[in-house]
Scaffold this active site. Structure first.
Site, short mmCIF file in Angstrom:
data_model
loop_
_atom_site.label_atom_id
_atom_site.label_comp_id
_atom_site.label_asym_id
_atom_site.label_seq_id
_atom_site.Cartn_x
_atom_site.Cartn_y
_atom_site.Cartn_z
N GLY A 45 39.16 37.50 39.02
CA GLY A 45 39.34 37.52 40.47
C GLY A 45 40.82 37.63 40.74
O GLY A 45 41.61 36.87 40.18
N TYR A 118 27.82 42.79 40.44
CA TYR A 118 26.66 42.13 41.03
C TYR A 118 27.21 41.05 41.96
O TYR A 118 27.17 39.86 41.66
CB TYR A 118 25.75 41.55 39.94
CG TYR A 118 25.19 42.62 39.04
CD1 TYR A 118 24.01 43.28 39.37
CD2 TYR A 118 25.87 43.02 37.90
CE1 TYR A 118 23.49 44.29 38.56
CE2 TYR A 118 25.37 44.03 37.08
CZ TYR A 118 24.19 44.66 37.42
OH TYR A 118 23.69 45.66 36.62
N ARG A 119 27.78 41.54 43.08
CA ARG A 119 28.45 40.63 44.01
C ARG A 119 27.94 40.78 45.44
O ARG A 119 28.36 40.03 46.32
CB ARG A 119 29.96 40.86 43.96
CG ARG A 119 30.41 42.16 44.59
CD ARG A 119 31.81 42.59 44.23
NE ARG A 119 32.85 41.61 44.41
CZ ARG A 119 34.13 41.82 44.08
NH1 ARG A 119 34.50 42.99 43.56
NH2 ARG A 119 35.03 40.89 44.28
N LYS A 232 54.75 49.31 43.11
CA LYS A 232 54.58 49.36 41.65
C LYS A 232 54.36 50.80 41.22
O LYS A 232 53.49 51.49 41.77
CB LYS A 232 53.40 48.47 41.25
CG LYS A 232 53.60 47.01 41.59
CD LYS A 232 52.37 46.18 41.27
CE LYS A 232 51.22 46.52 42.20
NZ LYS A 232 50.01 45.69 41.94
N ALA A 235 53.98 52.54 34.48
CA ALA A 235 54.84 52.30 33.32
C ALA A 235 56.31 52.60 33.60
O ALA A 235 57.18 52.17 32.84
CB ALA A 235 54.36 53.14 32.14
N ALA A 262 47.13 43.54 34.75
CA ALA A 262 48.58 43.64 34.86
C ALA A 262 49.06 43.45 36.30
O ALA A 262 50.11 42.84 36.53
CB ALA A 262 49.06 44.98 34.33
N GLY A 263 48.32 43.97 37.27
CA GLY A 263 48.75 43.86 38.66
C GLY A 263 48.80 42.43 39.14
O GLY A 263 49.77 42.02 39.80
N ASP A 264 47.77 41.65 38.81
CA ASP A 264 47.76 40.24 39.20
C ASP A 264 48.87 39.47 38.50
O ASP A 264 49.54 38.63 39.11
CB ASP A 264 46.40 39.61 38.85
CG ASP A 264 45.24 40.31 39.54
OD1 ASP A 264 45.45 40.90 40.61
OD2 ASP A 264 44.13 40.26 38.99
N ASP A 300 41.59 39.41 31.17
CA ASP A 300 42.39 39.52 32.39
C ASP A 300 43.55 38.53 32.42
O ASP A 300 44.53 38.75 33.13
CB ASP A 300 41.51 39.25 33.63
CG ASP A 300 40.58 40.43 33.93
OD1 ASP A 300 40.50 41.33 33.09
OD2 ASP A 300 39.94 40.42 35.00
#
Length: 344
Positions: A45, A118-119, A232, A235, A262-264, A300
């Site tokens: 998340g 499945y959300r 961002k 690379a 990587a973003g989080d 993650d």
């Protein structure tokens, strides 16, 4: 910009992160979902990832969300809490399930990558503007949000509009655009996300998700309102627009294991350095280092580098920073090295 927040409040924490977390099932080997024989359970998340990384890095963090009154909800609350994150304000919904998803191994951007969510109808998708305790939300020096929440339902979008409305006394609002096209259906996602970003104080956006704009300067022109805008650029690195100043910092070379998380992690590193009042260049470098930690593990979430070591790397001169290369195990190796140095 360094957040001050409600420092006189008795319940103050460094960061409040609000959004859905799901139980993730990671494949035991590469291949199509139809061919993978087994999966390992994890958590995923955007907002809870940021909270976990910040807590592991020594900050006080709170996660606010809804989960089902089920075993998967138990797993999320217990696992995120085990990172040191305050989960006391996570609500349980007996009528809706906790979201789950499955994904293939490998780069999320690749053509062969599959994600099965499945959300729909999950407990978190029922969040609304009347759900979170306002005092618990306002207690953060930083309130971290992402565009994923806005995609979950109409009531979640209402909540995001409420939290990004500029009003006196609110925390510093951090917003990661996090445009996931698969989550949006009949809504004009670019317009919604752009409007939400305009209400934030600090915005993270990948140039590849920035509404077809092809330069950091064009993104800034489209988002002049946030005091700090982080674009961002994969690379290559990242650019920060802070008032009238523009700062670019290249990313170090990384031997990537899996290009997820990587973003989080980058957001967590940048927020950590922001909370500590470090210069803009060092905020970007800490973001890159946290991203490198995530890129060099299969899941993650990764163990962040020890703060002292990350500070030393962030303080390198430009030439030494340009030679930096990070591979699997680099965070554990640096921690062991630090321990050996401190041992008589």
């Amino acid at each position: 910009m360094t957040p001050t927040g409600p420092c006189d409040a008795p319940d103050v924490v460094d960061v409040v992160a609000l959004g859905e977390s799901m139980v993730t099932f990671l494949p035991s080997r590469p291949g199509r979902l139809a061919d993978v024989p087994s999966f390992e359970r994890g958590i995923g998340g955007a907002e809870s990832n940021v909270a976990c990384v910040l807590a592991a890095a020594g900050h006080s963090a709170r996660w606010i969300s809804k989960v089902g009154d089920d075993a998967f909800g138990d797993h999320l609350v217990e696992t995120i809490g085990a990172y040191g994150v305050d989960v006391a304000h996570v609500r349980r919904d007996p009528g809706r399930p906790t979201g789950i998803y499955f994904r293939t191994a490998g780069d999320r951007a690749g053509d062969a990558h599959e994600v099965a969510y499945y959300r729909a109808g999950s407990a978190a998708s029922a969040m609304s503007a009347t759900d979170p305790d306002p005092a618990a939300v306002r207690a953060g020096r930083v309130l971290h949000l992402s565009g994923i929440t806005a995609a979950l339902s109409g009531t979640c979008l209402d909540l995001m509009c409420e939290l990004t409305t500029r009003r006196p006394g609110r925390p510093l609002v951090s917003f990661d655009v996090n445009h996931r096209p698969g989550l949006w259906r009949d809504t004009d996602a670019p317009t919604v996300l752009r409007d939400l970003a305009r209400g934030a104080d600090l915005v993270f956006v990948g140039q590849d998700e920035a509404w077809g704009l092809h330069s950091a300067e064009a993104v800034r022109a489209a988002l002049p309102e946030p005091e700090v805008l982080v674009v961002k650029q994969g690379a290559a690195g990242a650019t920060v627009f802070h008032d009238s100043e523009v700062t670019f910092v290249p990313a170090p070379r990384v031997d990537v294991v899996v290009a997820v998380g990587a973003g989080d992690a980058f957001a967590a590193g940048f927020l950590s350095a922001t909370l500590r009042g470090l210069p803009v260049r060092d905020r970007l470098r800490h973001g890159h280092l946290m991203a490198a930690a995530a890129l060099t593990v299969p899941g993650d979430l990764a163990t962040p580098p020890a703060r002292e070591h990350a500070d030393r790397l962030a303080a390198l001169d430009d030439a030494a920073w340009g030679r930096l290369r990070l591979g699997p195990g680099w965070t554990e190796e640096t921690q062991r090295a630090d321990e050996e140095v401190r041992t008589p």
